[in-house]
Scaffold this active site. Sequence first.
Site: not given
Ligand SMILES: [Zn+2]
Length: 440
Positions: A267-268, A271, A314-315, A353, A355
Site C-alpha cells: 500500500v503506497h 510521493c 505528503g501524508r 499525518d 492519511r
Molecule cells: Zn517520499
Amino acid sequence: MSGVCHNTIIVVGVAIAIMTEDLAKTKPAKAKHIILTSHQTQGATKVVPIQWGVTDPQQRGPVIGSLRSLKYRNVIGTHAGSYGVYRALAVASGVLDPTHKADLTNTSPVVALGPHPSWSDAGKIVSLDPWGAMVGDVFTNYDSEEYDILPTIAITKAHINIPELKDEVASGRLQVDGEILKPDGSLLVTKAAIDPVWYLPGIAKRLQVDEWELRRVLFQQTGNMFPELVTRPDLHVFLPPIGGTTVYIIGDAAAITDPDRPLAVRVHDECNGSDVFGSDICTCRPYLVHGIEVCVQTAQEGGAGMIVYCRKEGRALGEVTKFLVYNARKRQEGGDRADAYFLRTECVAGVQDMRFQELMPDVLHWLGVTRIDRLVSMSNMKYNAITHAGIEVVERIPIPPEMIPADAQVEIEAKKASGYYSENGVLNEDQLSEVKGRDY
Ligand SMILES: [Zn+2]
C-alpha cells in the site's frame, strides 16, 4: 438571513432563453439558471435511495452523481473527485457541453473483479462503491438517457516499464518468465482506477465520530462547498473532491482470493517527488520498486501481487506543506536530524499525518482480500488498519537497507523509532540526533 440553509432559489425559464440566444451559436449550451439542491423538496421526489451494504445491487441502488440527472441525483457532490473542478473550467470556457453524455461503449472491465462477500458488509467498505465498475451490467433497468449512471471504477490492462526492474533482472534478483515479466523488462498488469464514494454513516463510524459532527465539519472545512452535507439528511453518500486510488495487480487476479495461493501487497501513498522525479530525501520510490519486485516474485510462484497507490501526497498534507517542511527541516538549528523529523511536520501542519489509514483497507475488502502473505510496508498505521479490518498479515517486509538513499536515513530512522516495523532494532534519542541529512 443567516445560517447555511438560505439558498433555496430556483430560477428557470427566462435565463434559459437568454442562454440559448447568446451562446448557442458559438459555444456549447451552458445552463445559466441555478438550481440549488439544499432542500429535499426540490424535484427530489424520484430519488432512488442507496441502501449501503445490501447484497443485491438492485436493492442497494445505483450511485447517481451525474449533473445530467439533476432530479435523480442521490448523492452529495459529483463525479471524478478533484477533477470535477477541471470539468467546471471546461464548461465555463465553452469547450465542454455540460449536457455531454459519456459514450461508454467498450469501456467495461477487461478483468472481472468481484463481487465478494465483503461487498455486502456495510462496515467493511465505506469509501468506495464496490459496484462502481459494474454499473453497466447491474443497472441496465435504469433508462440510460434519464439516469446517466456513471462508473466510479475502471479496470484495464497495461504493460508497465520501470527502469529499475531491468537492473533487477540484470543482477539476478528478478527472473524473466515471458508472461508476467517480459524479456524487454516490461511487466504485465491489470489496473483499476477508483474514485472515492463515501458512505457518510460508515465513514463516521470508522473514524469514531458523530455523523452529523462529521458532516458539519466537512461542510465548513471545504469553505461551505456542499450545503447538502448539513441540509439533506436523506442523502448519505458523498462524492468528495479528493484524489482516488489505483490498484496494480501483477499475476492472476483469481489468486487474490485463493487461500492456497500467496498474495503480496504494497500500500503506497503518493510521493510525486520521489515516485516520479527520484528525489532522494525519502524512501518512497525505492520502496515502491521493492514492492513491485516482491509482487512479481509472488506472482511467479503462482500467486498474485498488488500495489495499492493512494493519492495522499505528503501524508495527505499536500506537496506545498511537504516542501515547507523540507525547508524547516534543513534550516533548523543542527540541520536535518532524525530526532526532529516528525516535530518539524507537526510544527508546520499541526499534525504529523492526515492519511487516515482507517479507510485504506476498503480497497482490499473490495478485492476480496482476507490474508496478505507478504505486506511490503513498515508502517505501523497501515499494518494496524489492515489487521483491525480483519485481514490477516503473515509477513511484513521492510525495505532492504541497501535501497535506502543516504539522505533518507533521517526519515527511515525517525519512522522506525516512532513504531514502524523494524527487524534490527531502533535508535535511542541520542543516536537519532546523530542521524543527519544533507544541507539541500
Ligand atoms: Zn517520499
